[in-house]
Design a protein around this motif. Structure first.
Motif, PDB file in Angstrom:
ATOM      1  N   ARG A  98     -27.012  17.064  19.182  1.00 12.82           N
ATOM      2  CA  ARG A  98     -27.687  17.636  20.348  1.00 12.82           C
ATOM      3  C   ARG A  98     -27.902  19.143  20.180  1.00 12.82           C
ATOM      4  O   ARG A  98     -26.998  19.868  19.780  1.00 12.82           O
ATOM      5  CB  ARG A  98     -26.870  17.395  21.619  1.00 12.82           C
TER       6      ARG A  98
ATOM      7  N   THR B 167     -29.378   9.904  24.095  1.00 11.62           N
ATOM      8  CA  THR B 167     -28.210   9.796  23.230  1.00 11.62           C
ATOM      9  C   THR B 167     -27.016   9.489  24.119  1.00 11.62           C
ATOM     10  O   THR B 167     -26.673  10.285  24.989  1.00 11.62           O
ATOM     11  CB  THR B 167     -27.968  11.114  22.463  1.00 11.62           C
TER      12      THR B 167
ATOM     13  N   THR C 272     -32.445  15.984  19.958  1.00 10.32           N
ATOM     14  CA  THR C 272     -31.467  15.589  18.952  1.00 10.32           C
ATOM     15  C   THR C 272     -32.012  15.860  17.562  1.00 10.32           C
ATOM     16  O   THR C 272     -33.178  15.569  17.267  1.00 10.32           O
ATOM     17  CB  THR C 272     -31.059  14.113  19.085  1.00 10.32           C
TER      18      THR C 272
ATOM     19  N   TYR D  48     -33.201  19.552  25.955  1.00  8.63           N
ATOM     20  CA  TYR D  48     -32.277  19.152  24.897  1.00  8.63           C
ATOM     21  C   TYR D  48     -32.962  18.146  23.983  1.00  8.63           C
ATOM     22  O   TYR D  48     -33.607  17.202  24.447  1.00  8.63           O
ATOM     23  CB  TYR D  48     -31.009  18.536  25.480  1.00  8.63           C
TER      24      TYR D  48
ATOM     25  N   GLY E 143     -27.793  16.827  27.363  1.00  5.66           N
ATOM     26  CA  GLY E 143     -28.318  15.924  26.347  1.00  5.66           C
ATOM     27  C   GLY E 143     -27.500  14.678  26.121  1.00  5.66           C
ATOM     28  O   GLY E 143     -27.869  13.844  25.288  1.00  5.66           O
ATOM     29  N   ASN E 144     -26.404  14.515  26.831  1.00  5.18           N
ATOM     30  CA  ASN E 144     -25.573  13.312  26.731  1.00  5.18           C
ATOM     31  C   ASN E 144     -25.908  12.367  27.882  1.00  5.18           C
ATOM     32  O   ASN E 144     -25.732  12.730  29.057  1.00  5.18           O
ATOM     33  CB  ASN E 144     -24.083  13.665  26.818  1.00  5.18           C
TER      34      ASN E 144
END
Length: 793
Positions: free
Chosen positions: A421, A409, A396, A394, A744-745
């Motif tokens: 993302r 992120t 950004t 992932y 991606g978080n």
């Protein structure tokens, strides 16, 4: 599998005694996955149902589903919804994916789908419902009461008793004319020449079928890609046949869901309509190349990876003409702050957004949907989710969006999605082993796909160069002599059969990175033989290996306490019997052993003239409560450090499995798993309240894998609105508030909370796993160091 649930078995697992079925007569009569393959006569795969009963069977709300013969953990059931009915003694024909070969069409089908079945091995299920099945083994499927009938052929792992042998590109598997069902696929069905029959009794050559033939293979038809894509998430032409749709091939996928992407070079003026789409070739490996100018004929379809995701607009059962090769491909759409809105998605009150007109200037998901299938690009993209075991990473496209202190992120609220993302997979270039904070330098380019894991995905035909960000695993400071250090660590299904490397890496995390805390609350310690399901519940061998490895890594000799769960009662990996465990250093503090708890005994708070104590230590909080059904029960222990009493409650709340994805079609997405966590939070809050009622100055530390965010209602309930417990993650800067990275978080799932008397503390989340491609666990541990002499007056 009979609809009445007669005795039978998948392999050695007894079938349940009742199924949700339309009637006792509905069965899978025939299945064929070789349509259009080499040597095949028929052009399409098919599934045929039969009714052995004396009355018609209503199929409204039902589906047929398909699973590969050797499913992996990420394999998904493909779904075709069906309607109508089967007359008594009749048949019902479902047409599936069309290949590139064959000469004979099916008779007019009663239902159609786009499932590309294998010609040699797979599993077909008739299902009372349209939601995707989630079982991957014969044993798990045996407990799913939605399954009306199931047929495994070839070497299928999911089958009734034994799979049917002999399936091929020229041979289907079919039930005898009597439609007898003894719950043994190999006995009930045999391989032979395919004989599809529809509800009218038609067979190939006797009526129906044929379909639309493409026009002049060199002349584009009237329909363009943007006409197919339309201005909402679903095509206005779904189910219709289209002829000679023009485009340039911009990407080819030879494995998984096979096919290729085409993009029209003559765009319309509407920003809502994508100029590209996926052409699904079923089981056939695409023969086109990037840069080919093609005309594609076939049927427009919407493929949804699951019942809660958005769908992918595609052409299925294609016939493709290559007009020329080596053509320039369209310029990519560069993803970035200029075109990805901050607002993530429109809302529909929890309903579907599929029919809403796209607003790409307002919502990031609308912009990505309006770009579905097209060539897109990210440049100098920072990695925000490390490379996974499935070769996905992932990045950004909005580098200034909620950056974490280490390059990720941070996810800070349901109303604050990180819209920049983007997941990246590959159509050729090798995905590097990248950590959070690394960079894919230069351009990463390819078609924009969508799947149920991560949503919109850039399928890279060109990948930026991997540049390391130099991320290092954190090491916290040691506790001081008068500081009590308490840590929590989810060790991801650790059991005595795991390789020594896993023990050694986790042990180093405790001894070095966590600086040997006085107490370590462990989550996901399994029984001594892990997923082996034989009634074992003890974890003595697992904990002996782990504590030995900690000593070898330079740490102390830890003792341990836990309450063994009842077999199969606490959820987690089947057979694993996970539980929480206290490790503690007897040279630094004492554990108060009181009574001998078993899995069913509830720990009570006892008020004394000296304050509170536990009736059982170690013990569990109200294990009979429905809040803990099929979930881990909190482990409670009473410790003494420098003469001060400290209560520690180790938790592992119910997982978030089953929640709708953030990128799905339902907005705001359903978070159905919260219901149980809310009940669990209430139980913990009530227990802490009882401790503080018995001793208002009691020092209580609540910690573990809460499986919910610091801003969630779960946390709010547990803290009593902030008056009962303080969540320590909120004392950190926002850029440091995370213990886990998902899609991606960087987000918080693990927490430490303290009672009001814990006033002098030093809290640290120790980042050593979640941001790395090479992980010992998927969670980061954390530690709080408490000055126990402060706070009691």
């Amino acid at each position: 599998m009979t609809a009445t649930g007669a005795a039978g078995a998948f392999v050695l697992t007894p079938l349940p005694q009742a199924f949700a079925a339309p009637s006792g007569g509905a069965v899978i009569a025939e299945a064929y996955g070789g349509g259009g393959n080499s040597g095949a006569t028929l052009t399409r795969d098919f599934i045929e149902l039969g009714n052995a009963g004396g009355t018609a069977v209503d199929l409204s709300g039902y589906s047929v589903q398909y699973l590969p013969g050797s499913p992996s953990a990420t394999s998904r059931w493909s779904v075709t919804r069906i309607t109508g009915s089967i007359a008594a003694g009749g048949r019902y024909l479902i047409a599936e994916a069309q290949g590139t070969g064959g000469t004979t069409a099916l008779p007019t089908p009663d239902a159609s789908g786009s499932i590309a079945m294998s010609g040699t091995s797979g599993t077909v299920a008739l299902v009372a419902g349209t939601d995707e099945l989630n079982c991957r083994t014969a044993a798990d499927c045996a407990t799913d009461e939605r399954i009306v009938d199931l047929v495994g052929f070839g070497t299928a792992a999911v089958r009734e008793t034994s799979p049917v042998p002999g399936a091929s590109n020229t041979a289907s598997v079919a039930r005898a004319a009597s439609l007898a069902d003894t719950d043994d696929n190999s006995a009930d069905l045999t391989a032979g020449t395919p004989t599809p029959v529809n509800t009218k009794g038609e067979t190939p050559g006797t009526g129906g079928g044929g379909g639309e033939e493409p026009g002049d293979p060199g002349t584009p038809g009237a329909v363009r890609v943007h006409d197919i894509q339309g201005t909402t998430r679903r095509s206005p032409l779904t189910g219709e046949s289209v002829t000679n749709v023009p485009g340039i091939v911009i990407g080819v996928r030879a494995g998984g869901s096979r096919g290729f992407w085409i993009q029209d070079t003559q765009a319309d003026a509407d920003p809502r309509t994508s100029e590209a789409l996926f052409v699904h070739t079923g089981s056939a490996v695409p023969t086109v190349k990037i840069g080919d100018s093609v005309l594609v004929s076939g049927k427009v379809a919407e493929y949804a990876p699951s019942s809660t995701t958005q769908s992918i607009t595609q052409i299925s059962g294609p016939k493709t003409s290559v007009l020329s090769s080596g053509n320039a491909v369209p310029a990519p759409v560069v993803l970035g702050p200029a075109n990805l809105p901050d607002d993530y998605t429109p809302e529909a009150g929890g309903g579907s957004i599929e029919a809403l007109p796209l607003q790409p200037a307002l919502y990031a998901l609308d912009f990505l949907e309006a770009t579905e299938g097209m060539r897109v690009q990210v440049g100098d993209a920072r990695v925000v989710g490390a490379t996974t075991e499935y070769d996905e990473v992932y990045v950004t496209a909005k580098p200034e969006e909620n950056p974490s202190v280490r390059g990720g992120t941070v996810y800070l609220g349901y109303d604050g999605q990180n819209s920049g993302r983007v997941k990246i997979e590959s159509l050729g270039p090798e995905i590097p082993e990248a950590n959070v904070g690394d960079t894919l330098s230069g351009a990463t380019t390819g078609p924009l796909d969508y799947d149920s894991y991560g949503g919109y995905t850039l399928m890279a035909t060109e990948l930026g160069s991997h540049v390391s960000g130099g991320l290092e695993r954190e090491v916290t400071r040691p506790q001081r002599d008068k500081e009590l250090a308490i840590a929590t660590y989810n060790v991801e299904n650790l059991d005595a059969l795991d390789p020594q490397e896993k023990f050694d890496r986790l042990a180093e995390g405790v001894a070095v990175n966590l600086a040997a805390p006085d107490v370590v609350a462990l989550e996901e310690i399994q029984d001594d033989n892990g997923a082996t399901d034989d009634g074992t519940v003890s974890s003595e061998q697992t904990l002996t290996r782990f504590t030995d490895a900690i000593v070898a890594a330079g740490g102390p000799r830890y003792s341990w306490r836990y309450v063994a769960p009842e077999n199969k009662a606490d959820g987690g990996e089947p057979g694993g019997n996970i539980r929480q465990v206290f490790l503690y250093n007897e040279e630094r503090l004492k554990f108060t052993d009181r009574a001998a708890a078993d899995a069913s005994a509830a720990t009570e708070v006892v008020a004394t003239h000296k304050g509170a104590r536990l009736s059982v230590s170690p013990g569990r909080i109200d294990p009979a409560s429905d809040a803990w059904k099929n979930s881990r029960k909190p482990l409670v222990g009473e410790f003494t450090f420098h003469g001060e009493q400290v209560f520690v409650i180790a938790n592992h709340f119910a997982s978030k499995g089953g929640d709708a994805p953030m990128h799905g079609k339902f907005q705001e997405p359903s978070r159905s798993s919260e219901e149980q966590r809310h009940k669990q939070a209430e139980e913990v809050r009530e227990f802490v309240s009882e401790l503080l009622a018995a001793d208002p100055k009691a020092k209580v530390v609540v910690l573990g894998d809460i499986n919910d965010f610091q801003f969630s209602k779960t946390t709010e309930i547990m803290t009593g609105g902030g008056s009962l417990l303080t969540p320590l993650v909120n004392t950190l800067p926002v850029e440091e508030r995370y213990t886990y990275v998902f899609e991606g978080n960087s987000q918080t799932l693990d927490q430490t909370l303290v009672s009001p008397s814990v006033v002098a503390y030093d809290y640290d989340i120790v980042h050593l796993n979640a941001e790395f491609a090479d992980q010992a666990s998927d969670h980061d541990p954390q530690v709080v160091r408490i000055d126990v002499k402060k706070g009691r007056k």
